[in-house]
Design a protein around this motif. Structure first.
Motif, PDB file in Angstrom:
ATOM      1  N   VAL A   2     128.073  98.864  45.860  1.00 45.33           N
ATOM      2  CA  VAL A   2     128.208  99.667  44.648  1.00 45.33           C
ATOM      3  C   VAL A   2     127.100 100.716  44.661  1.00 45.33           C
ATOM      4  O   VAL A   2     125.934 100.381  44.887  1.00 45.33           O
ATOM      5  N   PRO A   3     127.424 102.004  44.441  1.00 49.29           N
ATOM      6  CA  PRO A   3     126.380 103.040  44.463  1.00 49.29           C
ATOM      7  C   PRO A   3     125.342 102.820  43.368  1.00 49.29           C
ATOM      8  O   PRO A   3     125.691 102.551  42.217  1.00 49.29           O
ATOM      9  N   LEU A   4     124.061 102.929  43.749  1.00 51.90           N
ATOM     10  CA  LEU A   4     122.981 102.805  42.774  1.00 51.90           C
ATOM     11  C   LEU A   4     122.430 104.168  42.392  1.00 51.90           C
ATOM     12  O   LEU A   4     122.332 104.501  41.222  1.00 51.90           O
ATOM     13  N   ARG A   5     122.045 104.973  43.397  1.00 44.78           N
ATOM     14  CA  ARG A   5     121.453 106.289  43.154  1.00 44.78           C
ATOM     15  C   ARG A   5     121.288 107.024  44.465  1.00 44.78           C
ATOM     16  O   ARG A   5     121.516 106.457  45.533  1.00 44.78           O
ATOM     17  N   THR A   6     120.860 108.255  44.402  1.00 42.77           N
ATOM     18  CA  THR A   6     120.501 108.990  45.602  1.00 42.77           C
ATOM     19  C   THR A   6     118.977 109.061  45.669  1.00 42.77           C
ATOM     20  O   THR A   6     118.306 109.191  44.640  1.00 42.77           O
ATOM     21  N   ILE A   7     118.465 108.959  46.877  1.00 39.36           N
ATOM     22  CA  ILE A   7     117.023 109.007  47.090  1.00 39.36           C
ATOM     23  C   ILE A   7     116.736 110.063  48.146  1.00 39.36           C
ATOM     24  O   ILE A   7     117.632 110.480  48.890  1.00 39.36           O
ATOM     25  N   ASN A   8     115.484 110.507  48.223  1.00 38.61           N
ATOM     26  CA  ASN A   8     115.143 111.493  49.236  1.00 38.61           C
ATOM     27  C   ASN A   8     114.874 110.801  50.573  1.00 38.61           C
ATOM     28  O   ASN A   8     114.776 109.574  50.658  1.00 38.61           O
ATOM     29  N   VAL A   9     114.766 111.592  51.616  1.00 44.76           N
ATOM     30  CA  VAL A   9     114.620 111.050  52.966  1.00 44.76           C
ATOM     31  C   VAL A   9     113.310 110.283  53.113  1.00 44.76           C
ATOM     32  O   VAL A   9     113.263 109.253  53.786  1.00 44.76           O
ATOM     33  N   ARG A  10     112.269 110.735  52.473  1.00 48.66           N
ATOM     34  CA  ARG A  10     110.973 110.053  52.564  1.00 48.66           C
ATOM     35  C   ARG A  10     111.071 108.623  52.033  1.00 48.66           C
ATOM     36  O   ARG A  10     110.594 107.677  52.657  1.00 48.66           O
ATOM     37  N   ASP A  11     111.722 108.444  50.890  1.00 52.26           N
ATOM     38  CA  ASP A  11     111.901 107.107  50.331  1.00 52.26           C
ATOM     39  C   ASP A  11     112.830 106.265  51.203  1.00 52.26           C
ATOM     40  O   ASP A  11     112.644 105.059  51.344  1.00 52.26           O
ATOM     41  N   ALA A  12     113.832 106.909  51.804  1.00 53.02           N
ATOM     42  CA  ALA A  12     114.748 106.187  52.691  1.00 53.02           C
ATOM     43  C   ALA A  12     114.018 105.653  53.917  1.00 53.02           C
ATOM     44  O   ALA A  12     114.232 104.505  54.330  1.00 53.02           O
ATOM     45  N   VAL A  13     113.151 106.463  54.500  1.00 55.17           N
ATOM     46  CA  VAL A  13     112.374 106.014  55.658  1.00 55.17           C
ATOM     47  C   VAL A  13     111.462 104.865  55.262  1.00 55.17           C
ATOM     48  O   VAL A  13     111.315 103.882  56.001  1.00 55.17           O
ATOM     49  N   ASP A  14     110.863 104.948  54.086  1.00 56.57           N
ATOM     50  CA  ASP A  14     109.995 103.874  53.602  1.00 56.57           C
ATOM     51  C   ASP A  14     110.766 102.568  53.473  1.00 56.57           C
ATOM     52  O   ASP A  14     110.298 101.514  53.917  1.00 56.57           O
ATOM     53  N   LEU A  15     111.968 102.626  52.883  1.00 58.09           N
ATOM     54  CA  LEU A  15     112.778 101.417  52.750  1.00 58.09           C
ATOM     55  C   LEU A  15     113.200 100.869  54.108  1.00 58.09           C
ATOM     56  O   LEU A  15     113.234  99.656  54.314  1.00 58.09           O
ATOM     57  N   MET A  16     113.511 101.748  55.043  1.00 57.26           N
ATOM     58  CA  MET A  16     113.917 101.304  56.380  1.00 57.26           C
ATOM     59  C   MET A  16     112.767 100.632  57.128  1.00 57.26           C
ATOM     60  O   MET A  16     112.951  99.609  57.778  1.00 57.26           O
ATOM     61  N   LEU A  17     111.581 101.196  57.036  1.00 63.14           N
ATOM     62  CA  LEU A  17     110.426 100.624  57.735  1.00 63.14           C
ATOM     63  C   LEU A  17     110.013  99.284  57.138  1.00 63.14           C
ATOM     64  O   LEU A  17     109.481  98.427  57.842  1.00 63.14           O
ATOM     65  N   ARG A  18     110.258  99.087  55.835  1.00 64.58           N
ATOM     66  CA  ARG A  18     109.950  97.806  55.202  1.00 64.58           C
ATOM     67  C   ARG A  18     111.026  96.762  55.450  1.00 64.58           C
ATOM     68  O   ARG A  18     110.851  95.601  55.110  1.00 64.58           O
ATOM     69  N   GLY A  19     112.171  97.189  56.000  1.00 70.37           N
ATOM     70  CA  GLY A  19     113.241  96.249  56.306  1.00 70.37           C
ATOM     71  C   GLY A  19     114.048  95.814  55.103  1.00 70.37           C
ATOM     72  O   GLY A  19     114.629  94.743  55.097  1.00 70.37           O
ATOM     73  N   VAL A  20     114.107  96.653  54.104  1.00 72.46           N
ATOM     74  CA  VAL A  20     114.787  96.314  52.871  1.00 72.46           C
ATOM     75  C   VAL A  20     116.262  96.724  52.909  1.00 72.46           C
ATOM     76  O   VAL A  20     117.082  96.165  52.197  1.00 72.46           O
ATOM     77  N   VAL A  21     116.604  97.698  53.758  1.00 70.48           N
ATOM     78  CA  VAL A  21     117.956  98.261  53.774  1.00 70.48           C
ATOM     79  C   VAL A  21     118.564  98.195  55.167  1.00 70.48           C
ATOM     80  O   VAL A  21     117.857  98.043  56.166  1.00 70.48           O
ATOM     81  N   ASP A  22     119.885  98.326  55.201  1.00 70.33           N
ATOM     82  CA  ASP A  22     120.639  98.451  56.442  1.00 70.33           C
ATOM     83  C   ASP A  22     121.328  99.809  56.444  1.00 70.33           C
ATOM     84  O   ASP A  22     121.782 100.278  55.398  1.00 70.33           O
ATOM     85  N   ALA A  23     121.445 100.413  57.610  1.00 66.99           N
ATOM     86  CA  ALA A  23     122.152 101.681  57.742  1.00 66.99           C
ATOM     87  C   ALA A  23     123.648 101.440  57.651  1.00 66.99           C
ATOM     88  O   ALA A  23     124.169 100.470  58.191  1.00 66.99           O
ATOM     89  N   VAL A  24     124.351 102.336  56.947  1.00 67.19           N
ATOM     90  CA  VAL A  24     125.790 102.192  56.791  1.00 67.19           C
ATOM     91  C   VAL A  24     126.537 103.312  57.503  1.00 67.19           C
ATOM     92  O   VAL A  24     127.418 103.054  58.305  1.00 67.19           O
ATOM     93  N   ASP A  25     126.163 104.573  57.244  1.00 63.87           N
ATOM     94  CA  ASP A  25     126.971 105.663  57.768  1.00 63.87           C
ATOM     95  C   ASP A  25     126.174 106.958  57.844  1.00 63.87           C
ATOM     96  O   ASP A  25     125.255 107.178  57.065  1.00 63.87           O
ATOM     97  N   GLY A  26     126.570 107.819  58.787  1.00 60.07           N
ATOM     98  CA  GLY A  26     126.101 109.198  58.870  1.00 60.07           C
ATOM     99  C   GLY A  26     124.652 109.354  59.265  1.00 60.07           C
ATOM    100  O   GLY A  26     123.928 108.390  59.482  1.00 60.07           O
ATOM    101  N   VAL A  27     124.264 110.633  59.375  1.00 58.48           N
ATOM    102  CA  VAL A  27     122.880 110.991  59.672  1.00 58.48           C
ATOM    103  C   VAL A  27     122.463 112.071  58.697  1.00 58.48           C
ATOM    104  O   VAL A  27     123.034 113.166  58.681  1.00 58.48           O
TER     105      VAL A  27
END
Length: 91
Positions: free
Chosen positions: A17-42
């Motif tokens: 379910v969509p929560l919100r849009t975030i900027n790339v900096r926050d996305a990288v932070d979440l990825m490095l912490r291991g909180v999220v999984d990649a789903v689609d696109g670049v």
């Protein structure tokens, strides 16, 4: 050079379910912490001297976040106000 701050990434809950849009900096932070999984696109490609790091355009949280529903309160008065005191049948 890509303007990292102008790009946005869609953040999905664990139930997709969509929560919100975030900027790339926050996305990288979440990825490095291991909180999220990649789903689609670049959304962006970040280049370092040795590697190219691709930031997905859609991320999904690994755990479910309970988000309270913030919808409109449906009531007779609210519908009448929304329709500007006009009958939807006869106008």
């Amino acid at each position: 050079m890509i303007n990292v701050h102008a790009r946005t990434v869609l953040l999905l809950n664990a139930s997709y379910v969509p929560l919100r849009t975030i900027n790339v900096r926050d996305a990288v932070d979440l990825m490095l912490r291991g909180v999220v999984d990649a789903v689609d696109g670049v959304a962006a490609r970040l280049r370092t001297p040795s590697t190219i790091f691709e930031v997905p355009s859609v991320l999904r949280l690994r755990y479910y976040v309970n988000v309270p529903q913030r919808g409109a309160v449906w009531s007779r008065r609210g519908v009448i106000v929304r329709d500007r005191y006009t009958c939807v049948y006869c106008g």
